[in-house]
Enzyme design. Structure first.
Site, PDB file in Angstrom:
ATOM      1  N   GLU A  45     -39.960  -7.291  24.089  1.00  0.00           N
ATOM      2  CA  GLU A  45     -39.002  -8.389  24.208  1.00  0.00           C
ATOM      3  C   GLU A  45     -38.559  -8.887  22.827  1.00  0.00           C
ATOM      4  O   GLU A  45     -37.399  -9.265  22.650  1.00  0.00           O
ATOM      5  CB  GLU A  45     -39.639  -9.539  25.007  1.00  0.00           C
ATOM      6  N   GLY A  55     -48.278 -12.515  34.367  1.00  0.00           N
ATOM      7  CA  GLY A  55     -47.121 -12.837  35.197  1.00  0.00           C
ATOM      8  C   GLY A  55     -46.518 -11.527  35.690  1.00  0.00           C
ATOM      9  O   GLY A  55     -46.566 -10.529  34.958  1.00  0.00           O
ATOM     10  N   ARG A  85     -58.836  -6.622  34.636  1.00  0.00           N
ATOM     11  CA  ARG A  85     -59.989  -5.790  34.247  1.00  0.00           C
ATOM     12  C   ARG A  85     -61.282  -6.336  34.829  1.00  0.00           C
ATOM     13  O   ARG A  85     -62.105  -5.578  35.356  1.00  0.00           O
ATOM     14  CB  ARG A  85     -60.110  -5.713  32.717  1.00  0.00           C
ATOM     15  N   LEU A  97     -45.618  -5.891  35.181  1.00  0.00           N
ATOM     16  CA  LEU A  97     -46.883  -6.245  35.831  1.00  0.00           C
ATOM     17  C   LEU A  97     -47.901  -6.628  34.769  1.00  0.00           C
ATOM     18  O   LEU A  97     -48.519  -5.753  34.138  1.00  0.00           O
ATOM     19  CB  LEU A  97     -47.406  -5.068  36.667  1.00  0.00           C
ATOM     20  N   HIS A 121     -38.359 -13.087  32.999  1.00  0.00           N
ATOM     21  CA  HIS A 121     -38.701 -11.805  32.362  1.00  0.00           C
ATOM     22  C   HIS A 121     -37.463 -10.926  32.171  1.00  0.00           C
ATOM     23  O   HIS A 121     -37.575  -9.707  32.033  1.00  0.00           O
ATOM     24  CB  HIS A 121     -39.686 -10.964  33.213  1.00  0.00           C
ATOM     25  N   VAL A 138     -50.811  -4.599  32.905  1.00  0.00           N
ATOM     26  CA  VAL A 138     -51.290  -3.813  34.038  1.00  0.00           C
ATOM     27  C   VAL A 138     -50.456  -2.546  34.199  1.00  0.00           C
ATOM     28  O   VAL A 138     -50.990  -1.431  34.326  1.00  0.00           O
ATOM     29  CB  VAL A 138     -51.252  -4.664  35.337  1.00  0.00           C
ATOM     30  N   ARG A 159     -36.432 -17.324  21.912  1.00  0.00           N
ATOM     31  CA  ARG A 159     -36.600 -17.016  23.330  1.00  0.00           C
ATOM     32  C   ARG A 159     -36.506 -18.331  24.117  1.00  0.00           C
ATOM     33  O   ARG A 159     -37.237 -19.277  23.849  1.00  0.00           O
ATOM     34  CB  ARG A 159     -37.959 -16.381  23.576  1.00  0.00           C
ATOM     35  N   ARG A 170     -50.892 -17.109  39.730  1.00  0.00           N
ATOM     36  CA  ARG A 170     -49.818 -17.622  40.599  1.00  0.00           C
ATOM     37  C   ARG A 170     -49.822 -16.902  41.940  1.00  0.00           C
ATOM     38  O   ARG A 170     -50.077 -15.694  41.991  1.00  0.00           O
ATOM     39  CB  ARG A 170     -48.454 -17.415  39.924  1.00  0.00           C
ATOM     40  N   ASN A 181     -40.820 -17.687  19.586  1.00  0.00           N
ATOM     41  CA  ASN A 181     -41.124 -17.960  20.991  1.00  0.00           C
ATOM     42  C   ASN A 181     -42.004 -19.208  21.010  1.00  0.00           C
ATOM     43  O   ASN A 181     -43.203 -19.133  20.753  1.00  0.00           O
ATOM     44  CB  ASN A 181     -41.863 -16.751  21.573  1.00  0.00           C
TER      45      ASN A 181
HETATM   46  P1  AMP Z   1     -49.955  -9.167  29.918  1.00  0.00           P
HETATM   47  O1  AMP Z   1     -49.630 -10.470  30.604  1.00  0.00           O
HETATM   48  O2  AMP Z   1     -48.813  -8.223  29.852  1.00  0.00           O
HETATM   49  O3  AMP Z   1     -50.645  -9.363  28.599  1.00  0.00           O
HETATM   50  O4  AMP Z   1     -51.056  -8.430  30.840  1.00  0.00           O
HETATM   51  C1  AMP Z   1     -52.319  -8.981  31.080  1.00  0.00           C
HETATM   52  C2  AMP Z   1     -52.988  -8.225  32.225  1.00  0.00           C
HETATM   53  O5  AMP Z   1     -53.067  -6.829  31.887  1.00  0.00           O
HETATM   54  C3  AMP Z   1     -54.404  -8.713  32.494  1.00  0.00           C
HETATM   55  O6  AMP Z   1     -54.602  -8.839  33.895  1.00  0.00           O
HETATM   56  C4  AMP Z   1     -55.236  -7.565  31.965  1.00  0.00           C
HETATM   57  O7  AMP Z   1     -56.440  -7.424  32.679  1.00  0.00           O
HETATM   58  C5  AMP Z   1     -54.361  -6.360  32.207  1.00  0.00           C
HETATM   59  N1  AMP Z   1     -54.763  -5.249  31.356  1.00  0.00           N
HETATM   60  C6  AMP Z   1     -54.615  -5.130  30.021  1.00  0.00           C
HETATM   61  N2  AMP Z   1     -55.164  -3.957  29.566  1.00  0.00           N
HETATM   62  C7  AMP Z   1     -55.680  -3.339  30.648  1.00  0.00           C
HETATM   63  C8  AMP Z   1     -56.385  -2.105  30.857  1.00  0.00           C
HETATM   64  N3  AMP Z   1     -56.642  -1.283  29.849  1.00  0.00           N
HETATM   65  N4  AMP Z   1     -56.759  -1.808  32.118  1.00  0.00           N
HETATM   66  C9  AMP Z   1     -56.485  -2.646  33.141  1.00  0.00           C
HETATM   67  N5  AMP Z   1     -55.814  -3.812  33.022  1.00  0.00           N
HETATM   68  C10 AMP Z   1     -55.420  -4.161  31.799  1.00  0.00           C
END
Ligand code: AMP
Length: 408
Positions: A383, A211, A284, A208, A179, A331, A90, A240, A7
């Site tokens: 992925e 992105g 978070r 979620l 995605h 998320v 990718r 975004r 990637n």
């Molecule tokens: P990703 O792009 O899939 O890595 O997701 C990143 C998002 O997931 C960020 O906004 C993080 O704050 C959220 N995130 C990751 N772990 C947690 C958690 N344990 N509780 C709440 N949000 C989380």
């Protein structure tokens, strides 16, 4: 069969070496800040991860370091490059050319290059990754797996924008989505968890993370998705803005004296959770601030959940109902509070969370109550595995490798 999944970003090169027979990750890592004096290489599985400062002028150098780490010294995962049977890349934008993954040849490379108009940073970076592999592993077959191809099944009423038709004809302006590999993976796994054939289910899939995107998958076929010509459209995200009144764009340009690049930067990098909370793009941090009473953080949190809720309604209407809603990414997989807010008040639509199940941690799981007509399921996305699997299937089609079963 071992597949190296690549990637490539504009200044990074992320990789995983996966054994398709055992489904084990043999090695993984990332080269970051490629092309700068601060370049470094992180390699290894979890507790064995090592960070190596290394000179990387470009993706060629990065690729050489990756292959060296995979085949020699304490980080070695295979004895030689001969044990890497294929490479899966990718690719963000496959445009109108690719409705599935393909074996990479000169024609595919030319098309990826042509499509860079629609995703300049991403497709050019992917090409650097492809060229680096061609240089270091010239006889290893390579496969391109596109983020967009899963959404080539959208009907014209979903992918067209109500703009003058000539813009579509002249510039291919339409919805391509993004995605797609994640949505495809979680829809397949959701069907397996439900124990029902994918082609008998109506699913809403929600990726979620930083992105965010959602899609409506009707009997295994994607019929709508929230990201558009670019990954800026749709849901509110980390930085975004997602869908906004398009008239805001010229208005801001005029008021703030911004050019097209300036307003593009504002909508892609300064908006979303970060723009509203003024604190962070990380949910978070926004959650913690909202729990301490920060009003803008509370608003950002509310807006994020409301944005997801509205798409659930839209896609239920598009498909005439839904059997299951599937959540994934940072998320979707981890934030019980956000999930509670998204599904609050959806009882009249037949969607009821089980509070205890929502609080539990775990792998693939159902979090809806037994009385919920619509199932809510969490599926951690993968992925890289999907890219490796497509690569295996396509290389197998073109050779005599004995097939392995993908059943889990
Ligand atoms: P990703 O792009 O899939 O890595 O997701 C990143 C998002 O997931 C960020 O906004 C993080 O704050 C959220 N995130 C990751 N772990 C947690 C958690 N344990 N509780 C709440 N949000 C989380």
């Amino acid at each position: 069969m071992n597949v190296l999944v690549i990637n490539a970003g504009s200044s990074s090169l992320k990789y995983q070496l996966i054994n398709l027979e055992t489904k084990h990750i043999l090695a993984k890592g990332i080269c970051e800040r490629v092309g700068s004096a601060e370049a470094f290489h992180k390699h290894g599985l979890d507790e064995n991860e090592r960070v190596i400062d290394a000179e990387m002028r470009d993706h060629d150098d990065a690729m050489a370091l990756v292959l060296e780490a995979l085949t020699s010294g304490p980080t070695k995962a295979v004895d030689s490059l001969d044990e890497i049977d294929a490479v899966g890349h990718r690719i963000v934008q496959g445009g109108w050319y690719f409705d599935r993954s393909v074996l990479i040849d000169d024609d595919v490379i030319a098309k990826i290059d042509e499509l860079a108009e629609l995703a300049p940073l991403h497709n050019k970076a992917a090409l650097m990754g492809i060229h680096a592999c061609q240089k270091h592993m010239p006889s290893t077959p390579m496969v391109a797996v596109f983020d967009t191809s899963f959404f080539q099944s959208l009907p014209p009423k979903a992918y067209m924008y109500p703009l003058p038709y000539e813009l579509y004809e002249k510039y291919h302006i339409r919805k391509y989505g993004a995605h797609g590999t994640s949505h495809r993976y979680i829809s397949e796994r959701a069907a397996a968890v439900l124990g029902e054939p994918l082609d008998e289910l109506k699913l809403i899939t929600c990726h979620l993370g930083n992105g965010c995107s959602m899609s409506a998958i009707d009997h295994g076929v994607a019929v709508d998705t929230s990201m558009g010509l670019t990954p800026l459209d749709g849901l509110m995200m980390g930085t975004r803005c997602g869908a906004i009144d398009p008239a805001i764009v010229p208005y801001i340009m005029d008021k703030e004296g911004l050019d097209a690049a300036g307003v593009n930067d504002l909508m892609n990098k300064q908006s979303g959770l970060l723009g509203i909370s003024g604190i962070s793009n990380d949910l978070r941090s926004v959650r913690d601030a909202s729990e301490k009473g920060d009003e803008r953080a509370m608003l950002a949190y509310d807006m994020y959940s409301n944005s997801v809720k509205k798409y659930i309604g839209q896609y239920m209407a598009v498909m005439g109902g839904v059997d299951a809603i599937v959540l994934t990414a940072g998320v979707g997989e981890n934030c019980e509070k956000m999930r509670r807010m998204i599904f609050a008040g959806l009882q009249p639509l037949g969607i009821v969370l089980d509070e205890a199940k929502n609080r539990q941690r775990g792998f693939e799981r159902e979090i809806s109550s037994d009385s919920s007509k619509v199932k809510v399921i969490i599926i951690p996305t993968n992925e890289e595995y999907m890219i490796a699997r497509d690569t295996y299937d396509i290389v197998h089609e073109h050779s005599q490798i004995v097939p392995v079963s993908h059943a889990e």
